[in-house]
Design an enzyme around this catalytic site. Structure first.
Site, PDB file in Angstrom:
ATOM      1  N   HIS A 154       0.814  -1.220   0.000  1.00 47.32           N
ATOM      2  CA  HIS A 154       0.000   0.000   0.000  1.00 47.32           C
ATOM      3  C   HIS A 154       0.847   1.270   0.000  1.00 47.32           C
ATOM      4  O   HIS A 154       0.324   2.382   0.045  1.00 47.32           O
ATOM      5  CB  HIS A 154      -0.933   0.043   1.224  1.00 47.32           C
ATOM      6  CG  HIS A 154      -1.987  -1.012   1.207  1.00 47.32           C
ATOM      7  ND1 HIS A 154      -2.786  -1.301   2.280  1.00 47.32           N
ATOM      8  CD2 HIS A 154      -2.379  -1.868   0.221  1.00 47.32           C
ATOM      9  CE1 HIS A 154      -3.622  -2.274   1.974  1.00 47.32           C
ATOM     10  NE2 HIS A 154      -3.387  -2.645   0.731  1.00 47.32           N
ATOM     11  N   GLU A 286      -3.391  -8.920  12.356  1.00 45.49           N
ATOM     12  CA  GLU A 286      -4.118  -9.514  11.227  1.00 45.49           C
ATOM     13  C   GLU A 286      -3.121 -10.234  10.313  1.00 45.49           C
ATOM     14  O   GLU A 286      -2.015  -9.727  10.089  1.00 45.49           O
ATOM     15  CB  GLU A 286      -4.815  -8.367  10.481  1.00 45.49           C
ATOM     16  CG  GLU A 286      -5.761  -8.789   9.378  1.00 45.49           C
ATOM     17  CD  GLU A 286      -6.373  -7.551   8.696  1.00 45.49           C
ATOM     18  OE1 GLU A 286      -6.710  -6.559   9.390  1.00 45.49           O
ATOM     19  OE2 GLU A 286      -6.488  -7.573   7.457  1.00 45.49           O
TER      20      GLU A 286
HETATM   21  C1  2PG Z   1      -6.309  -5.620   4.027  1.00 43.97           C
HETATM   22  C2  2PG Z   1      -6.924  -4.665   3.041  1.00 43.97           C
HETATM   23  C3  2PG Z   1      -7.586  -3.470   3.620  1.00 43.97           C
HETATM   24  P1  2PG Z   1      -6.492  -4.790   0.492  1.00 43.97           P
HETATM   25  O1  2PG Z   1      -5.335  -6.311   3.723  1.00 43.97           O
HETATM   26  O2  2PG Z   1      -6.838  -5.791   5.113  1.00 43.97           O
HETATM   27  O3  2PG Z   1      -6.827  -2.758   4.534  1.00 43.97           O
HETATM   28  O4  2PG Z   1      -6.065  -4.349   2.000  1.00 43.97           O
HETATM   29  O5  2PG Z   1      -7.813  -4.147   0.226  1.00 43.97           O
HETATM   30  O6  2PG Z   1      -5.370  -4.278  -0.371  1.00 43.97           O
HETATM   31  O7  2PG Z   1      -6.591  -6.274   0.498  1.00 43.97           O
HETATM   32 MG    MG Z   2      -5.570  -7.519   5.647  1.00 45.37          MG
END
Ligand code: 2PG
Ligand code: MG
Length: 429
Positions: A154, A286
């Site tokens: 990100h 997470e």
């Molecule tokens: C995550 C998400 C949102 P992405 O990994 O939890 O924060 O990222 O939408 O890129 O999967």
């Molecule tokens: Mg995630």
């Protein structure tokens, strides 16, 4: 009795400047609802499939195929159905698609359509969306997890961990929680500018800063300093969380995780997390391991599950089938919830119910490529998850969710802020 009269869709842009689709549903009585599909970057391999055109236009990301399918196959079948019967509509979408991962119609099509129907249903019966989805009893406004330092895929920096989250639990309303968060966000901004120069305050995909940091501890130290500078106490007013999104830094061939410039085995990574939890007020981790390492998930939940929410995102991809495997293995004590990972509102609700039934926390989440659609704010209140993850308190696609939570707070009779309650111990099984 109201019926769906018209369904159509058109192009829209998401927060990354990629195309997405916006679906609109109109009923015979003139009630209208819309839905926009978000899009992930660190997507799990078990996620429902987002369908794109390929080719050169829009760099291959066009949604013309999907819009054509909406017009030719989906819209004609929805016309005449009741907009307040979400389950019937979603079952039809699942059946029409006919694949286990929405790859024929595309989860972007089914997600936007399902959300549009939910809104049209609410408008048709004249109730707020969160009440339509959750019934009149839901009054719990979730505690937000705000990603204020962005790393991983990100951001353009060297942080392996994708998200550094602050969790404002020392508040008694959503507005106070956001005030605390904004004050910490701006303290962090000042600290970063002072330490690393003006380029360090550029923001990443989810509105958090993307400073030129290399080490996890460096980022965590900055969060603690920002919380203190803003006048709050880390560990009581503000807690911390991480989304490792570990599939992104796992080398399947070598079987190592590359974190902070070092290659760690799964066991070493577990020890690393344990030391971080000992040193910092971390209550949420997470995707600590890659999406197929069920054993290590169980191991970390066993070790840290009494003080930390261990959350499956890529592990479950909002799919009850994988959640059940997680429950059987006691792989986590919490699950992330993203509508477009599975593709319909009803399947998302089933996932949350299943998690709650088994004593797991559920966290409603945005995507890194999101839109101004605040649907998930309503969903989190409706399902009384007590937790929402929707980015920094900056960038319109993130603030649309926070602003809707403030609005919901104002609408509710006697709203309750979840505060630290979701972090109380739960037993899984
Ligand atoms: C995550 C998400 C949102 P992405 O990994 O939890 O924060 O990222 O939408 O890129 O999967
Ligand atoms: Mg995630």
């Amino acid at each position: 009795m109201d019926r769906i009269a018209r369904v159509w869709g058109h192009y829209a842009l998401n927060s990354r400047g990629h195309p997405t689709l916006r679906v609109v549903v109109e009923t015979e009585s003139g009630a209208k609802g819309y839905g926009l599909a978000p899009s992930g970057a660190s997507t799990g391999t078990r996620e429902a499939v987002e369908k794109r055109d390929g080719g050169e236009r829009w760099l291959g990301r066009g949604v013309s195929t999907v819009l054509a399918l909406l017009e030719s196959e989906v819209a004609p079948r929805l016309v005449g159905m009741r907009p307040d019967r979400q389950r019937e509509v979603d079952s039809l979408l699942v059946a029409l698609d006919g694949t286990p991962n929405k790859s024929r119609l595309g989860a972007n099509l089914t997600t936007a359509t399902s959300i549009a129907v939910a809104r049209a249903g609410a408008a048709s019966v004249g109730v707020e969306l969160f009440k339509h989805l959750g019934g009149a009893k839901s009054k719990l406004v979730p505690t937000p997890l705000l990603n204020i330092i962005n790393g991983g895929v990100h951001a353009g920096n060297d942080l392996s961990i994708q998200e550094f989250l602050i969790i404002p639990v020392g508040a008694d309303s959503i507005l106070e929680a956001l005030r605390i968060s904004v004050e910490v966000y701006w303290s962090l901004r000042a600290i970063l500018k002072d330490k690393y120069g003006p380029q360090a305050v550029n923001v990443g995909d989810e509105g958090g800063f993307a400073p030129p940091l290399r080490a996890t501890r460096e980022a965590l130290d900055l969060l603690v300093e920002a919380v203190r500078t803003a006048g709050y106490s880390p560990g009581s007013d503000v807690l911390l969380g991480l989304d490792a999104a570990a599939s992104q830094f796992y080398d399947e061939k070598e079987r190592v995780y590359s974190v902070d410039g070092k290659n760690l085995t799964a066991e070493e990574l577990l020890e690393y997390y344990e030391s971080l939890v000992d040193e910092y007020p971390i209550v949420y981790i997470e995707d600590p391991f890659w999406e197929d390492d069920w054993e290590m998930f169980s191991m970390i939940t066993k070790r840290l599950g009494d003080r930390v929410l261990i959350v499956g995102d890529d592990l479950y991809t909002t799919n009850v089938r994988y959640l059940r495997k997680g429950i059987d293995n006691r792989a986590t004590n919490a699950a992330l919830v993203k509508v477009n990972q599975i593709g319909t509102v009803s399947e998302t609700i089933d996932f949350v119910w299943e998690a709650h039934w088994h004593g797991m926390r559920a966290i409603v989440s945005h995507r890194s490529g999101d839109t101004e659609d605040p649907f998930i704010a309503d969903l989190s209140v409706a399902l009384e998850t007590g937790l929402i993850k929707t980015g920094a308190p900056a960038r319109g696609e993130r603030t649309s969710k926070y602003n809707r939570l403030i609005e919901i707070w104002e609408i509710l009779d006697s709203p309750k802020y979840a505060a630290s309650s979701p972090f109380s111990r739960r037993t899984v099984g």
